[in-house]
Design a protein around this motif. Structure first.
Motif, PDB file in Angstrom:
ATOM      1  N   ALA A   1       0.912  -1.238   0.040  1.00 45.08           N
ATOM      2  CA  ALA A   1      -0.054   0.055  -0.132  1.00 45.08           C
ATOM      3  C   ALA A   1       1.011   1.337   0.035  1.00 45.08           C
ATOM      4  N   ARG A   2       0.165   2.175  -0.586  1.00 50.14           N
ATOM      5  CA  ARG A   2       1.135   3.628  -0.718  1.00 50.14           C
ATOM      6  C   ARG A   2       0.499   4.342   0.753  1.00 50.14           C
ATOM      7  N   PRO A   3       0.986   5.692   0.742  1.00 48.96           N
ATOM      8  CA  PRO A   3       0.649   6.437   1.896  1.00 48.96           C
ATOM      9  C   PRO A   3      -0.946   6.856   1.743  1.00 48.96           C
ATOM     10  N   GLU A   4      -1.590   7.180   0.131  1.00 49.57           N
ATOM     11  CA  GLU A   4      -2.601   7.360  -0.024  1.00 49.57           C
ATOM     12  C   GLU A   4      -3.787   6.363   0.093  1.00 49.57           C
ATOM     13  N   ASP A   5      -3.272   5.066   0.555  1.00 50.98           N
ATOM     14  CA  ASP A   5      -4.240   4.061   0.628  1.00 50.98           C
ATOM     15  C   ASP A   5      -4.462   3.882   2.080  1.00 50.98           C
ATOM     16  N   MET A   6      -3.795   4.570   2.910  1.00 49.68           N
ATOM     17  CA  MET A   6      -3.872   4.470   4.559  1.00 49.68           C
ATOM     18  C   MET A   6      -5.411   4.764   4.869  1.00 49.68           C
ATOM     19  N   PRO A   7      -6.002   5.526   4.430  1.00 53.55           N
ATOM     20  CA  PRO A   7      -7.759   5.771   4.851  1.00 53.55           C
ATOM     21  C   PRO A   7      -8.325   4.534   4.556  1.00 53.55           C
ATOM     22  N   ALA A   8      -7.948   3.867   3.344  1.00 56.12           N
ATOM     23  CA  ALA A   8      -8.768   2.532   3.182  1.00 56.12           C
ATOM     24  C   ALA A   8      -8.397   1.512   4.101  1.00 56.12           C
ATOM     25  N   PRO A  29      -1.866   6.419  10.194  1.00 56.96           N
ATOM     26  CA  PRO A  29      -1.813   7.570   9.499  1.00 56.96           C
ATOM     27  C   PRO A  29      -1.031   7.107   8.349  1.00 56.96           C
ATOM     28  N   PRO A  30      -1.045   8.039   7.260  1.00 58.84           N
ATOM     29  CA  PRO A  30      -0.250   7.625   6.110  1.00 58.84           C
ATOM     30  C   PRO A  30       1.325   7.771   6.419  1.00 58.84           C
ATOM     31  N   ARG A  31       1.735   8.672   7.199  1.00 62.62           N
ATOM     32  CA  ARG A  31       3.206   8.756   7.740  1.00 62.62           C
ATOM     33  C   ARG A  31       3.785   7.456   8.505  1.00 62.62           C
ATOM     34  N   LEU A  32       2.704   6.750   8.672  1.00 62.30           N
ATOM     35  CA  LEU A  32       3.314   5.194   9.343  1.00 62.30           C
ATOM     36  C   LEU A  32       4.046   4.478   8.348  1.00 62.30           C
ATOM     37  N   LEU A  33       4.100   4.810   7.173  1.00 57.30           N
ATOM     38  CA  LEU A  33       4.694   4.034   6.080  1.00 57.30           C
ATOM     39  C   LEU A  33       6.007   4.529   5.941  1.00 57.30           C
ATOM     40  N   ASP A  34       6.367   5.940   6.402  1.00 55.27           N
ATOM     41  CA  ASP A  34       7.672   6.394   6.649  1.00 55.27           C
ATOM     42  C   ASP A  34       8.592   5.730   7.419  1.00 55.27           C
ATOM     43  N   THR A  35       8.095   4.915   8.396  1.00 57.18           N
ATOM     44  CA  THR A  35       8.853   4.412   9.316  1.00 57.18           C
ATOM     45  C   THR A  35       9.672   3.109   8.819  1.00 57.18           C
ATOM     46  N   THR A  40       2.289  -2.013   4.461  1.00 58.22           N
ATOM     47  CA  THR A  40       1.127  -2.413   4.639  1.00 58.22           C
ATOM     48  C   THR A  40       0.840  -3.137   3.291  1.00 58.22           C
ATOM     49  N   TRP A  41       0.326  -4.085   3.348  1.00 55.80           N
ATOM     50  CA  TRP A  41      -0.118  -5.113   1.998  1.00 55.80           C
ATOM     51  C   TRP A  41      -1.713  -4.722   1.873  1.00 55.80           C
ATOM     52  N   LEU A  42      -2.064  -4.455   0.587  1.00 55.39           N
ATOM     53  CA  LEU A  42      -3.658  -4.513   0.539  1.00 55.39           C
ATOM     54  C   LEU A  42      -3.950  -5.299  -0.645  1.00 55.39           C
ATOM     55  N   VAL A  43      -4.964  -5.948  -0.613  1.00 58.91           N
ATOM     56  CA  VAL A  43      -5.741  -6.454  -1.793  1.00 58.91           C
ATOM     57  C   VAL A  43      -6.939  -6.144  -2.138  1.00 58.91           C
ATOM     58  N   GLU A  44      -7.080  -5.845  -3.358  1.00 55.23           N
ATOM     59  CA  GLU A  44      -8.200  -5.215  -3.866  1.00 55.23           C
ATOM     60  C   GLU A  44      -9.010  -6.063  -5.085  1.00 55.23           C
ATOM     61  N   ASP A  45     -10.155  -5.909  -5.181  1.00 54.96           N
ATOM     62  CA  ASP A  45     -10.790  -6.566  -6.460  1.00 54.96           C
ATOM     63  C   ASP A  45     -11.437  -5.197  -7.124  1.00 54.96           C
ATOM     64  N   GLU A  46     -12.354  -5.591  -8.284  1.00 57.13           N
ATOM     65  CA  GLU A  46     -12.989  -4.503  -8.828  1.00 57.13           C
ATOM     66  C   GLU A  46     -13.851  -3.666  -8.233  1.00 57.13           C
ATOM     67  N   CYS A  52      -6.203  -6.155   4.061  1.00 57.81           N
ATOM     68  CA  CYS A  52      -4.905  -5.880   4.301  1.00 57.81           C
ATOM     69  C   CYS A  52      -4.248  -6.358   5.497  1.00 57.81           C
ATOM     70  N   GLY A  53      -2.818  -6.079   5.345  1.00 59.47           N
ATOM     71  CA  GLY A  53      -2.049  -6.462   6.568  1.00 59.47           C
ATOM     72  C   GLY A  53      -0.762  -5.431   6.614  1.00 59.47           C
ATOM     73  N   LEU A  54      -0.590  -5.404   7.890  1.00 59.11           N
ATOM     74  CA  LEU A  54       0.604  -4.574   8.301  1.00 59.11           C
ATOM     75  C   LEU A  54       1.731  -5.340   9.081  1.00 59.11           C
ATOM     76  N   PHE A  55       2.907  -5.344   8.532  1.00 54.56           N
ATOM     77  CA  PHE A  55       3.988  -5.907   8.786  1.00 54.56           C
ATOM     78  C   PHE A  55       5.085  -4.973   9.338  1.00 54.56           C
ATOM     79  N   VAL A  56       5.859  -5.635  10.095  1.00 47.67           N
ATOM     80  CA  VAL A  56       6.950  -4.766  10.725  1.00 47.67           C
ATOM     81  C   VAL A  56       8.297  -5.675  10.738  1.00 47.67           C
ATOM     82  N   ARG A  57       9.126  -5.181   9.928  1.00 47.48           N
ATOM     83  CA  ARG A  57      10.434  -6.105   9.778  1.00 47.48           C
ATOM     84  C   ARG A  57      11.465  -5.508  10.393  1.00 47.48           C
ATOM     85  N   THR A  58      12.312  -6.238  11.297  1.00 47.69           N
ATOM     86  CA  THR A  58      13.465  -5.895  11.973  1.00 47.69           C
ATOM     87  C   THR A  58      14.480  -7.326  11.525  1.00 47.69           C
ATOM     88  N   GLY A  59      15.412  -6.715  10.610  1.00 50.10           N
ATOM     89  CA  GLY A  59      16.471  -7.809  10.302  1.00 50.10           C
ATOM     90  C   GLY A  59      15.798  -9.025   9.466  1.00 50.10           C
TER      91      GLY A  59
END
Length: 131
Positions: A1-8, A29-35, A40-46, A52-59
């Motif tokens: 997902a991109r920052p503009e997708d965060m409201p969804a 918030p959209p700025r979360l993706l700056d961390t 955030t991964w988002l799945v859409e259909d027509e 969606c899923g939010l993932f946090v990677r450390t190493g």
């Protein structure tokens, strides 16, 4: 997902867990993706966003922070699609361990993907989540 997708993403989380939409928007918030390490991964259909899923990677570790599919959109493979795509991506870039905390409705999906239960701690929630 991109920052503009965060409201969804916020709307999906609020609907999935029956939480206050404004509260979800405040913590997602959209700025979360700056961390660094947060994606955030988002799945859409027509018709639009399904889950969606939010993932946090450390190493070499990724924590699955939240998986959100509203009840009326479940049983269509959205959660599985997000989890499979994200985990495959992270494994390709060197992640060797995934962890998550699951609600009861999520257990079947996570077990099918290969997660195993290592503990069942108690969680105390302030609010109106039905999970």
């Amino acid at each position: 997902a991109r920052p503009e997708d965060m409201p969804a993403v916020s709307r999906l989380a609020a609907a999935a867990f029956r939480l206050d939409p404004a509260a979800c928007e405040a913590v997602l918030p959209p700025r979360l993706l700056d961390t660094p390490g947060v994606e955030t991964w988002l799945v859409e259909d027509e018709a639009g966003p399904l889950g969606c899923g939010l993932f946090v990677r450390t190493g070499e570790h990724v924590g699955v922070y939240t998986m959100s599919t509203p009840p009326e959109r479940q049983r269509r493979g959205a959660g599985r699609a997000v989890l499979d795509a994200a985990m495959a991506h992270y494994q390709r870039v060197g992640v060797t361990r995934f962890t998550l905390g699951a609600t009861e409705p999520g257990f079947p999906l996570y077990e099918r993907v290969g997660f195993r239960t290592v503990a069942r701690p108690h969680a105390f929630v302030i609010g109106a989540s039905t999970q």
